[in-house]
Write a protein that holds these residues in place. Sequence first.
Motif, PDB file in Angstrom:
ATOM      1  N   ARG A  79       0.861  -1.185   0.000  1.00 48.04           N
ATOM      2  CA  ARG A  79       0.000   0.000   0.000  1.00 48.04           C
ATOM      3  C   ARG A  79       0.897   1.236   0.000  1.00 48.04           C
ATOM      4  N   VAL A  80       0.664   2.125  -0.958  1.00 53.24           N
ATOM      5  CA  VAL A  80       1.481   3.331  -1.083  1.00 53.24           C
ATOM      6  C   VAL A  80       0.759   4.486  -0.416  1.00 53.24           C
ATOM      7  N   LEU A  81       1.422   5.084   0.559  1.00 51.03           N
ATOM      8  CA  LEU A  81       0.803   6.175   1.316  1.00 51.03           C
ATOM      9  C   LEU A  81       1.004   7.488   0.577  1.00 51.03           C
ATOM     10  N   SER A  82       0.281   7.647  -0.512  1.00 51.70           N
ATOM     11  CA  SER A  82       0.355   8.872  -1.303  1.00 51.70           C
ATOM     12  C   SER A  82      -1.068   9.338  -1.567  1.00 51.70           C
ATOM     13  N   THR A  83      -1.347  10.580  -1.226  1.00 53.15           N
ATOM     14  CA  THR A  83      -2.724  11.081  -1.343  1.00 53.15           C
ATOM     15  C   THR A  83      -3.055  11.564  -2.743  1.00 53.15           C
ATOM     16  N   LEU A  84      -2.061  12.059  -3.477  1.00 46.46           N
ATOM     17  CA  LEU A  84      -2.324  12.643  -4.793  1.00 46.46           C
ATOM     18  C   LEU A  84      -1.999  11.696  -5.930  1.00 46.46           C
ATOM     19  N   GLY A  85      -1.013  10.814  -5.742  1.00 43.85           N
ATOM     20  CA  GLY A  85      -0.546   9.972  -6.822  1.00 43.85           C
ATOM     21  C   GLY A  85       0.963  10.047  -6.892  1.00 43.85           C
ATOM     22  N   MET A  86       1.522   9.449  -7.908  1.00 47.26           N
ATOM     23  CA  MET A  86       2.967   9.450  -8.020  1.00 47.26           C
ATOM     24  C   MET A  86       3.364   9.326  -9.483  1.00 47.26           C
ATOM     25  N   LEU A  87       4.657   9.464  -9.727  1.00 45.75           N
ATOM     26  CA  LEU A  87       5.152   9.396 -11.086  1.00 45.75           C
ATOM     27  C   LEU A  87       5.508   7.974 -11.494  1.00 45.75           C
ATOM     28  N   THR A  88       6.239   7.265 -10.629  1.00 48.16           N
ATOM     29  CA  THR A  88       6.823   5.997 -11.037  1.00 48.16           C
ATOM     30  C   THR A  88       6.655   4.944  -9.961  1.00 48.16           C
ATOM     31  N   LEU A  89       6.192   3.751 -10.357  1.00 47.40           N
ATOM     32  CA  LEU A  89       6.096   2.609  -9.463  1.00 47.40           C
ATOM     33  C   LEU A  89       6.585   1.380 -10.212  1.00 47.40           C
ATOM     34  N   PHE A  90       7.817   0.940  -9.903  1.00 44.79           N
ATOM     35  CA  PHE A  90       8.419  -0.235 -10.520  1.00 44.79           C
ATOM     36  C   PHE A  90       8.558  -1.319  -9.450  1.00 44.79           C
ATOM     37  N   ILE A  91       7.779  -2.407  -9.563  1.00 50.90           N
ATOM     38  CA  ILE A  91       7.925  -3.549  -8.659  1.00 50.90           C
ATOM     39  C   ILE A  91       7.977  -4.817  -9.508  1.00 50.90           C
ATOM     40  N   ASP A  92       8.535  -4.738 -10.690  1.00 56.58           N
ATOM     41  CA  ASP A  92       8.604  -5.886 -11.581  1.00 56.58           C
ATOM     42  C   ASP A  92       9.676  -6.872 -11.122  1.00 56.58           C
ATOM     43  N   THR A  93       9.559  -8.101 -11.619  1.00 57.47           N
ATOM     44  CA  THR A  93      10.527  -9.164 -11.351  1.00 57.47           C
ATOM     45  C   THR A  93      10.638  -9.436  -9.859  1.00 57.47           C
ATOM     46  N   ASN A  94       9.510  -9.789  -9.263  1.00 57.75           N
ATOM     47  CA  ASN A  94       9.440 -10.213  -7.876  1.00 57.75           C
ATOM     48  C   ASN A  94       8.524 -11.439  -7.792  1.00 57.75           C
ATOM     49  N   LEU A  95       8.053 -11.741  -6.610  1.00 59.18           N
ATOM     50  CA  LEU A  95       7.186 -12.903  -6.403  1.00 59.18           C
ATOM     51  C   LEU A  95       5.850 -12.477  -5.801  1.00 59.18           C
ATOM     52  N   LEU A  96       5.358 -11.312  -6.182  1.00 59.02           N
ATOM     53  CA  LEU A  96       4.119 -10.789  -5.627  1.00 59.02           C
ATOM     54  C   LEU A  96       2.922 -11.613  -6.096  1.00 59.02           C
ATOM     55  N   THR A  97       1.923 -11.720  -5.229  1.00 55.70           N
ATOM     56  CA  THR A  97       0.717 -12.480  -5.541  1.00 55.70           C
ATOM     57  C   THR A  97      -0.520 -11.625  -5.272  1.00 55.70           C
ATOM     58  N   GLY A  98      -1.690 -12.192  -5.610  1.00 51.46           N
ATOM     59  CA  GLY A  98      -2.946 -11.487  -5.365  1.00 51.46           C
ATOM     60  C   GLY A  98      -3.352 -10.614  -6.536  1.00 51.46           C
ATOM     61  N   GLU A  99      -4.353  -9.791  -6.320  1.00 48.97           N
ATOM     62  CA  GLU A  99      -4.904  -8.932  -7.364  1.00 48.97           C
ATOM     63  C   GLU A  99      -4.438  -7.499  -7.188  1.00 48.97           C
ATOM     64  N   ILE A 100      -4.509  -6.751  -8.281  1.00 53.51           N
ATOM     65  CA  ILE A 100      -4.241  -5.319  -8.209  1.00 53.51           C
ATOM     66  C   ILE A 100      -5.490  -4.649  -7.649  1.00 53.51           C
ATOM     67  N   PRO A 101      -5.392  -3.955  -6.527  1.00 50.62           N
ATOM     68  CA  PRO A 101      -6.598  -3.376  -5.917  1.00 50.62           C
ATOM     69  C   PRO A 101      -7.205  -2.282  -6.792  1.00 50.62           C
ATOM     70  N   ASP A 102      -8.508  -2.149  -6.722  1.00 52.41           N
ATOM     71  CA  ASP A 102      -9.233  -1.156  -7.518  1.00 52.41           C
ATOM     72  C   ASP A 102      -9.412   0.125  -6.698  1.00 52.41           C
ATOM     73  N   CYS A 103      -8.289   0.809  -6.464  1.00 55.54           N
ATOM     74  CA  CYS A 103      -8.317   1.986  -5.586  1.00 55.54           C
ATOM     75  C   CYS A 103      -7.684   3.200  -6.231  1.00 55.54           C
ATOM     76  N   TRP A 104      -7.499   3.163  -7.548  1.00 56.49           N
ATOM     77  CA  TRP A 104      -6.724   4.202  -8.211  1.00 56.49           C
ATOM     78  C   TRP A 104      -7.503   5.497  -8.409  1.00 56.49           C
TER      79      TRP A 104
END
Length: 878
Positions: free
Chosen positions: A517-542
């Motif tokens: 969970r990213v604690l940003s109220t307005l948004g951000m420029l860049t989010l790179f979390i590729d090449t890991n072992l993350l699971t689950g769904e992308i939350p619908d909170c954008w």
Amino acid sequence: MTTPLPISLFHFLLLIAAVCFTICHANSNVRCIHSESEALLKFKNDLIDPSNSLSSWVEGGDCCEWSGVVCHNSTGHVHKLHLAAPLSPYEQSALRGKINPSLLELEHLSFLDLGNNNFSSIHIPKFLGMLVNLMYLNLSFARFQGEIPHNLGNLTKLQYLDLRSNERGDNKATSLQWISGLSSLQYLDLSESDLSKATNWLQEDDPSSISVNSSKSLLVLDLSGNSLSSVSKSIFSLHGLVSIDLRSCSLEGTIPDYFGNISFLEVLDLSLNHLNSSIPNSLYSLNHLRFLDLSYNEIEQDISEILQGLSRCCLGSLDSLNMESNQLSGHLTDQRGQFKNLAYLSLALNKIFGELSSLKFFDVTDNQLNGTFPPCFGQLESLEILQFGYNLLEGVVLETHFSNLTRLTYLFGSQNMLRFEPNSSWIPPFQCQNLYLGHWHLGPKFPQWLKFQKKLSYLDISDERISDFVPTWFLNLPTRFYYLNLSCNQLTGGISYLNVTTTIDLSSNRFTGPLPRVLSTLGMLTLFIDTNLLTGEIPDCWKYWEYFSYLNLAKNNLTGKIPPTLGYTNPCMLNLRNNSMFGKLPSTLQNSSRLFMLDLSENHFSGSVPAWIGDKLSKLVVLSLRSNNFDGHIPRKICDLQFLQILDLAHNNISGVIPKCFNNLSAMVTTNKTNSKLSSWYFVDSLIYLKELLMLKGREDEYGTTLGLVTSMDLSVYRLKREIPKEIGSLVGLLSLNFSGNLLTGNIPDNIGNMNFSKLNFLNHFNVSYNNLTGQIPTSTQLQSFENLSYVGNHLCGPPLTKNCTSKSIPTNGANNRRNSEGSKVNWLYVSIVLGFVMGFWGVVAPLFFIRSWRIAYYQKLDHIYGKLYGFWATICK
């Protein structure tokens, strides 16, 4: 004991105080002149004021109390107008419209500032040259366009004139003779103007005609951003100048020797030109020089010679020296220590090597500094900013190297071969806000000393060989990160939240669990979390984020559908490659008009490829939907993507034909690969570059900084039918073309209008294997240069295949064409038979269905015939 004042003296002082109070009170009640108030209201009426910054300008009000208006204390005349727009938010605050000549009624106006506004549709008004009492005129960045009026030369009292343009060439001048009338001028800024036709400024043959000579009072001259090619000798006759800015003026050749004539010069900026050779000796006679910027030129000289020459003239005055990006060489010694006031030194992007020295600001980025980390760093007590990244330093860094760096706030040392493993109890003596140590060796444990950095905003500890969990104390640091790069380590475990506002790069680790969970109220420029072992769904909170630019979640184990709200963030890049996501593409993605890279390959997405991709995502450069379950046809709207360089739709269930309109893909038609979005580095506050995995030449490779040079089309392993359209031959900029594994028939096209398919000279990968192609491979050194595997699984002949086209088993192109033609006639015969049967059958049956009287008569007739036949057979049988 204090002696009391005499009564008479007390009364005298009281009288003076009363008079002063009366005068001050009278001044405070001075109201503006009515005629000037009316003039200002006329001026306002012609303006467009989106932010209501002039809301106080109302009929009947005291204009001396209006926003931006300053009146004289005693006379009430308006003598200053401060109407410059704030830089942010520009669009909401900039004044627009016209400049009303009613300003001429402000006869005592001495100060006019209209900077940073938006008067894009008009020229600089000529009547401004009639405001004869003006001493200060600022029209900078106000988007005026056209010729600079010559009658500005009537302003004999003018001391400050700023006409900086927003875009190069907005303001133009065919003559600068009018400057000769500005006898009081001290500051002149004509940067980013077009002075190429102002020959009386640049003319060398007749110095008397050069207008600037008449302005002997000039102290500051800024001509930056003009195309001058050379420096006029007339400038060197302005002996009173203290500042000259000629950066980015297309200057060529050697540095003029005449700068030594301007003995009071303190600031000289010649950066971003094409000056070569070495610094002339005359420059070393400028005893008052404080600021010297010669960066981004082609100066060839030993750094020790430059420092030695400057030590003869400005040992005590020089406080800033920028020689970045030249061709300097030599050994950097402690000569710099002689310059007691030097606070800024940049020697980046040269060929300098040697030891380092003390400074408040020191930048030797991207040189050839080698050896171990200099022990003298620990004694640089004044150092605040240190940049030595992208060098060849190696060895062990000790705690003592930082022992006295108590003022250090910015450290950029990335891309060296240094090892730093302090004691677990070490407390750094500094509090850094920016810390970049990428490609060092800080592992295998997570650096414990970071817990004492309470002001960190920018942190890069990528590629550090750290094999550890991210400790809880790190996630709970008191400051919010603007930039955080932990990529290319072996970090494990889960991350529940991140307190970052701008850029996160956690790629190439072993993080598990759901997305943090990213604690940003307005948004951000860049989010790179590729090449890991993350699971689950992308939350619908954008939907709670106002903006978003770059999202890379590739090569994880994510499932579920693309959340609809993600499209409302209008990203520039979306990479979900190699996950286990499914479903149709949400229609909200068509709101992502800024998107130039969309990679959804190697998932389980289904449905047809939406036509709105070509209609709404007009800026797409990379489109990869490879290895999914898409079906249907290739939408023709894709042909409208003018910037598309990479199209990969391979390994899907798409059928139909190859669209002939592919020749409208402009970026594949040109051989000029200049797409800045992909070929250049993307800067946030540190280096972040875009990368993409491409399947070329049968293998998957990652392209980073060279991505903008690649153009490819892959439609392999489809169910595409019919012939390869000849229009494909127009795509002369393609580097890779793959149509293998389809049901394509016919020949590989040879003659395509005025373009010959064999002239696709830029191809370095071509594959049409495993289709039903026939005939001879077009003769060309290019197509013959590919391996046999590019053509196998067809009925082709000719080089590079071993099959000879004269063999009876291989039909020639002409025979094959005739066969196709005959086959076409047979097909039409069968079509005619079927149509005749259908028309005849329904011509009889249809009336029986819809006309009741016909139907009754028809069955009565059948019944009558049946009765006769029955009687006939009964008679025979007896």
